[in-house]
Design a protein around this motif. Structure first.
Motif, PDB file in Angstrom:
ATOM      1  N   ILE A 113      23.987  59.273 -58.312  1.00 15.16           N
ATOM      2  CA  ILE A 113      22.939  60.255 -58.614  1.00 15.16           C
ATOM      3  C   ILE A 113      21.848  59.613 -59.459  1.00 15.16           C
ATOM      4  O   ILE A 113      20.647  59.836 -59.233  1.00 15.16           O
ATOM      5  CB  ILE A 113      23.564  61.471 -59.321  1.00 15.16           C
ATOM      6  CG1 ILE A 113      24.440  62.257 -58.326  1.00 15.16           C
ATOM      7  CG2 ILE A 113      22.483  62.367 -59.906  1.00 15.16           C
ATOM      8  CD1 ILE A 113      25.192  63.399 -58.952  1.00 15.16           C
ATOM      9  N   GLY A 131      18.379  61.673 -59.041  1.00 20.09           N
ATOM     10  CA  GLY A 131      18.657  63.063 -59.376  1.00 20.09           C
ATOM     11  C   GLY A 131      19.630  63.707 -58.416  1.00 20.09           C
ATOM     12  O   GLY A 131      19.878  63.203 -57.315  1.00 20.09           O
ATOM     13  N   PRO A 132      20.220  64.846 -58.830  1.00 18.46           N
ATOM     14  CA  PRO A 132      21.227  65.511 -57.991  1.00 18.46           C
ATOM     15  C   PRO A 132      20.682  66.001 -56.652  1.00 18.46           C
ATOM     16  O   PRO A 132      21.368  65.954 -55.650  1.00 18.46           O
ATOM     17  CB  PRO A 132      21.703  66.678 -58.863  1.00 18.46           C
ATOM     18  CG  PRO A 132      21.297  66.316 -60.262  1.00 18.46           C
ATOM     19  CD  PRO A 132      20.049  65.510 -60.127  1.00 18.46           C
ATOM     20  N   GLN A 133      19.431  66.479 -56.650  1.00 18.25           N
ATOM     21  CA  GLN A 133      18.912  67.052 -55.407  1.00 18.25           C
ATOM     22  C   GLN A 133      18.726  66.001 -54.320  1.00 18.25           C
ATOM     23  O   GLN A 133      19.231  66.177 -53.189  1.00 18.25           O
ATOM     24  CB  GLN A 133      17.601  67.788 -55.677  1.00 18.25           C
ATOM     25  CG  GLN A 133      17.061  68.490 -54.429  1.00 18.25           C
ATOM     26  CD  GLN A 133      15.856  69.362 -54.757  1.00 18.25           C
ATOM     27  OE1 GLN A 133      15.456  69.461 -55.914  1.00 18.25           O
ATOM     28  NE2 GLN A 133      15.283  70.000 -53.755  1.00 18.25           N
ATOM     29  N   PRO A 134      18.041  64.873 -54.591  1.00 12.40           N
ATOM     30  CA  PRO A 134      17.965  63.861 -53.520  1.00 12.40           C
ATOM     31  C   PRO A 134      19.311  63.228 -53.211  1.00 12.40           C
ATOM     32  O   PRO A 134      19.565  62.842 -52.067  1.00 12.40           O
ATOM     33  CB  PRO A 134      16.972  62.832 -54.086  1.00 12.40           C
ATOM     34  CG  PRO A 134      16.961  63.051 -55.551  1.00 12.40           C
ATOM     35  CD  PRO A 134      17.217  64.505 -55.758  1.00 12.40           C
ATOM     36  N   GLY A 171      22.120  64.777 -53.151  1.00 14.12           N
ATOM     37  CA  GLY A 171      22.835  65.700 -52.276  1.00 14.12           C
ATOM     38  C   GLY A 171      22.475  65.541 -50.815  1.00 14.12           C
ATOM     39  O   GLY A 171      23.269  65.878 -49.938  1.00 14.12           O
ATOM     40  N   ARG A 172      21.286  65.031 -50.539  1.00 16.12           N
ATOM     41  CA  ARG A 172      20.879  64.807 -49.152  1.00 16.12           C
ATOM     42  C   ARG A 172      21.464  63.530 -48.582  1.00 16.12           C
ATOM     43  O   ARG A 172      21.349  63.268 -47.387  1.00 16.12           O
ATOM     44  CB  ARG A 172      19.356  64.742 -49.063  1.00 16.12           C
ATOM     45  CG  ARG A 172      18.660  66.047 -49.380  1.00 16.12           C
ATOM     46  CD  ARG A 172      17.143  65.887 -49.314  1.00 16.12           C
ATOM     47  NE  ARG A 172      16.707  65.295 -48.072  1.00 16.12           N
ATOM     48  CZ  ARG A 172      16.524  65.951 -46.931  1.00 16.12           C
ATOM     49  NH1 ARG A 172      16.763  67.256 -46.880  1.00 16.12           N
ATOM     50  NH2 ARG A 172      16.126  65.322 -45.832  1.00 16.12           N
ATOM     51  N   HIS A 225      29.901  65.461 -48.066  1.00 11.98           N
ATOM     52  CA  HIS A 225      30.548  66.478 -48.880  1.00 11.98           C
ATOM     53  C   HIS A 225      31.856  65.957 -49.478  1.00 11.98           C
ATOM     54  O   HIS A 225      32.677  65.362 -48.782  1.00 11.98           O
ATOM     55  CB  HIS A 225      30.843  67.713 -48.029  1.00 11.98           C
ATOM     56  CG  HIS A 225      31.529  68.816 -48.795  1.00 11.98           C
ATOM     57  ND1 HIS A 225      30.886  69.555 -49.774  1.00 11.98           N
ATOM     58  CD2 HIS A 225      32.812  69.286 -48.723  1.00 11.98           C
ATOM     59  CE1 HIS A 225      31.736  70.438 -50.267  1.00 11.98           C
ATOM     60  NE2 HIS A 225      32.910  70.293 -49.648  1.00 11.98           N
TER      61      HIS A 225
END
Length: 810
Positions: A364, A369-372, A374-375, A379
């Motif tokens: 991360i 960051g967590p948002q990019p 996550g892409r 899972h």
């Protein structure tokens, strides 16, 4: 005690031999404990136990009150008192059956009494006990072997299992396997132990995967051996189980298998993307749950990547993903660029060639960051391993492996193995990259050396199609050509060079240039191939020593004359052309093939056939008829059928050629395939005129006048003056220097062709005449008046020709 000496039971043979350690009447003795007897101070037996009776066969009433020395097979001469009995020793006792029993004994005084207690056991039993106890102590001392003794209820009675050996919890006597292992694993092992207990059949080295009850991850590989325990009477008493942890050995074996699989499966293709996919596929499931191979964009193009350090855009693209059934996050797709990365210590280590392992938090931070992140994270990801594909000091890309769900973290051994796999994979990808570069260079050279795909000449319209091989060898030097010749004729060529890659393309270029040069000399097909064969021999002599035997080519050379509508052809080891007639009938041309061009000294034969206008002549290389499981004969028939179906007058030749190649060539062609289609035309009869020339100088004027009348009839009055001069000079030379018969021919098309043919094969020579010379100016004048002129030789004749452009071609 005579009754003690010969008191064998009925049916027992007298004088039985002495067998140490055997029981009553030769049966093996079974003892739950040592035999015991009590002696008074005179050595008389005053006490006798049941085990003593089992040992000797004598009942208590038979030995009570008797001296113990009567039981000894070799008694001492002096009476034996209790005080003389040693504290320990070995002795042979008489058995009631007449045999003897070798025993070890120990004596001790009974407290508060003058009596002595004597304990005896057969020597073999003593040794069994000593060795068994030593073996048990040795097994209990092993830290790599877990020993567990279970009773008949499969409860643990005794074990050497330590807290570290299992799941960090001590194993107490009285526990069951379900108290230590997961329920499913405990049930599986208990089924095995119960079968051993019931049948007595041991189990050796059974592979068993288990998880500890309180720590289900990771799973361990155990090797289970079990055997039934029996008491002295042979009754089942429990099960002994030995467990060996094979996890490390199994991991090492799997790593060895994986290394072998990588060597076998990766690198067989010379396609960069396919090699990357092979590498991604082979990593699962041994290394993780998901895998990707990212490659630098220049590598995909066959070029070398640019060295780069630090964060930012690494110019990587995802080339391969595995498994195919995985649900990938939206940021991971084949062909997608890898997003820019921040400058991070782990990234720097990767760029210096190290294999690095990221935790989720590290990734991360790296991605920003967590948002990019996550892409880009599948899972449930908890660990990511990234290995650089490093070769020759260049980072070609990266292998990325994700572990998701309840799986173990990456170990140091796995990191070391991944380095080896990445090194091998990098070499395979670099080989594919270098092949891609060479293949593209060869393809570019091949395409530059080939003629235009389509041509349109007075003799025919042509369309050529070339399909390179899909195998690793690259281009193989196949070519085709359509060469316009004087007098509206057209030469058609198809050839196939031995070898592949740039050398084959270069050889093809040299042969094509030589054929064009020789074609311009207007040689007959057989003569042209003879000269090309000489050239190939020269090329072979110039080649490196190891390439002499692989230098060669096959070639088909054909010349079509639209005036006579005849086609002359010769083959140098090349497959025959296929002729499609205007009515749609297709057939192979019966031509006598000569040797390939690498063979000198062998003749070639010219075959001449008549062609109707609108006929299609198909020249090809053997890659088109030798595909897949078809032999050349079947492939030629398939090509003939396809040409008969596809070559229609209303269909363009270039589309027809592509359609035939798509139909006949494999998806991954094993060889280059070339097809040249030529739809013939004919010069109308009213556009040609001919006149015989008698061997008389006075015939020059008549020839000149005839030519003038013909040009006037064709409406070419603007060409009268130069044509009369050209005819006058050529006919004069034919009469003066040639041999009869001679002929003058005029052909009208986009140019005016003037030909004079005689039976003298000696050709004229253009020279500059001196002032005092009386002749030598005729050909010089012809060369100045005509746009082109030349001489072609046939069998026992020659033809001098000229071409003049027609201002407004009809």
């Amino acid at each position: 005690m005579p009754h003690m000496e010969n008191a064998c039971p009925a049916g027992t043979p007298q004088g039985a031999t002495s067998i140490s350690g055997v029981g009553q009447c030769g049966r093996p003795p079974g003892f739950d404990g040592p035999a015991a007897a009590v002696l008074d101070d005179r050595g008389t037996v005053v006490g006798w136990t049941g085990t003593a009776q089992e040992l000797t066969g004598f009942r208590a009433d038979e030995v009570h009150g008797r001296p113990v020395q009567e039981l000894v097979a070799d008694p001492p001469h002096d009476p034996l008192g209790a005080a003389q009995v040693p504290s320990t020793g070995r002795v042979r006792l008489r058995h009631r059956c007449g045999t003897t029993v070798d025993v070890a004994f120990r004596t001790t005084r009974v407290s508060g009494s003058a009596h002595f207690l004597v304990l005896a056991t057969p020597v073999p039993h003593l040794f069994d006990h000593q060795h068994g106890a030593a073996l048990l102590r040795a097994l209990y001392a092993q830290n790599r072997i877990t020993l567990a003794l279970h009773d008949t209820e499969l409860t643990t009675v005794q074990t050497n299992a330590t807290p570290n050996a299992l799941d960090g919890r001590p194993v107490q006597p009285g526990t069951r396997l379900a108290d230590v292992l997961c329920a499913e694993d405990a049930e599986s092992i208990e089924a095995v132990l119960r079968h051993v207990l019931e049948t007595g059949v041991p189990v050796l080295g059974r592979s068993q995967h288990v998880s500890w009850r309180h720590h289900p991850v990771p799973r361990h590989a155990l090797s289970l051996s079990a055997f039934r325990l029996q008491d002295a009477r042979g009754r089942p008493a429990g099960v002994a189980a030995l467990y060996t942890d094979d996890t490390d050995q199994l991991r090492a074996r799997r790593q060895l298998d994986l290394s072998r699989e990588v060597a076998e499966r990766v690198g067989g293709s010379l396609d960069v993307v396919r090699t990357a996919q092979e590498l991604a596929d082979v990593l699962l499931p041994a290394f993780g749950d998901c895998a990707a191979v990212d490659l630098a964009q220049p590598v995909l193009d066959g070029d070398e990547p640019v060295a780069r350090l630090g964060g930012g855009d690494l110019h990587l693209r995802t080339a391969a993903l595995a498994p195919a059934s995985a649900v990938w996050p939206p940021g991971i797709r084949r062909g997608n660029p890898v997003p820019p990365l921040t400058d991070h210590p782990l990234l720097r280590r990767f760029q210096h060639g190290e294999t690095v392992v990221y935790g989720r938090d590290d990734f991360i931070a790296l991605i920003g960051g967590p948002q990019p992140a996550g892409r880009l994270l599948p899972h449930g990801t908890h660990a990511v391993m990234v290995a650089p594909l490093h070769a020759r000091g260049l980072t070609l890309g990266a292998i990325v492996v994700w572990r998701t769900g309840p799986s173990e973290p990456f170990t140091d051994d796995e990191v070391a193995l991944m380095r080896q796999i990445a090194s091998r994979g990098a070499l395979a990808i670099d080989n594919a990259r270098r092949y891609t570069r060479e293949h593209r260079a060869a393809m570019a050279l091949q395409q530059r050396l080939l003629p235009p795909a389509t041509t349109d000449t007075p003799a025919a319209e042509t369309a050529g199609t070339y399909l390179p091989t899909g195998r690793g060898a690259g281009t193989r030097g196949d070519w085709y050509d359509a060469i316009p010749l004087p007098s509206l004729r057209l030469a058609l060529v198809a050839g196939d060079v031995i070898g592949h890659g740039l050398p084959a393309s270069a050889t093809m270029g040299r042969l094509r240039a030589a054929i064009q040069t020789l074609a311009d000399l207007e040689l007959e097909p057989d003569e042209l191939l003879t000269r090309i064969a000489d050239l190939v021999q020269c090329l072979a002599a110039e080649a490196p020593p190891g390439d002499h035997d692989v230098m060669g080519a096959t070639c088909l050379y054909a010349v079509y004359d639209p005036v006579t509508r005849r086609c002359a052809m010769a083959s140098a080891g090349h497959p025959p052309p296929v002729l499609v007639r205007p009515d749609g009938r297709a057939e192979g041309v019966d031509i006598a093939p000569g040797p390939p061009l690498a063979v000198c000294g062998m003749p070639y034969e010219t075959t001449t056939i008549d062609l109707e206008p609108g006929s299609v002549l198909a020249l090809y290389t053997d890659g088109l008829v030798h595909q897949g499981a078809h032999d050349r004969g079947d492939g030629l028939q398939l090509l003939t059928d396809a040409l008969a179906t596809s070559c229609r007058p209303d269909r363009a030749l270039d589309g027809t050629g592509r359609a035939i190649l798509d139909k006949l060539v494999d998806e991954v062609p094993r060889d280059d395939a070339t097809l040249l289609l030529a739809r013939t035309r004919a010069v109308p009869a009213n556009d040609t005129a001919r006149r015989q020339i008698p061997a008389d100088p006075a015939a020059v004027a008549g020839a000149r006048a005839w030519a003038a009348r013909q040009l006037t009839a064709w409406g070419l009055d603007d060409l009268l003056f130069p044509t009369e001069l050209i005819v006058s000079e050529l006919v004069t030379n034919a009469i003066r220097y040639g041999r009869p018969p001679a002929e003058l021919r005029l052909i009208r098309h986009h140019v005016l062709v003037c030909e004079v043919t005689d039976s003298n094969s000696a050709g004229p020579r253009l020279r500059r005449a001196r002032t005092t010379d009386e002749g030598g100016r005729g050909l010089f004048l012809v060369a100045r008046l005509a746009e082109r002129w030349g001489c072609r030789h046939g069998q026992n004749h020659k033809t001098i020709w000229t071409e003049q452009p027609i201002a407004c071609a009809h």
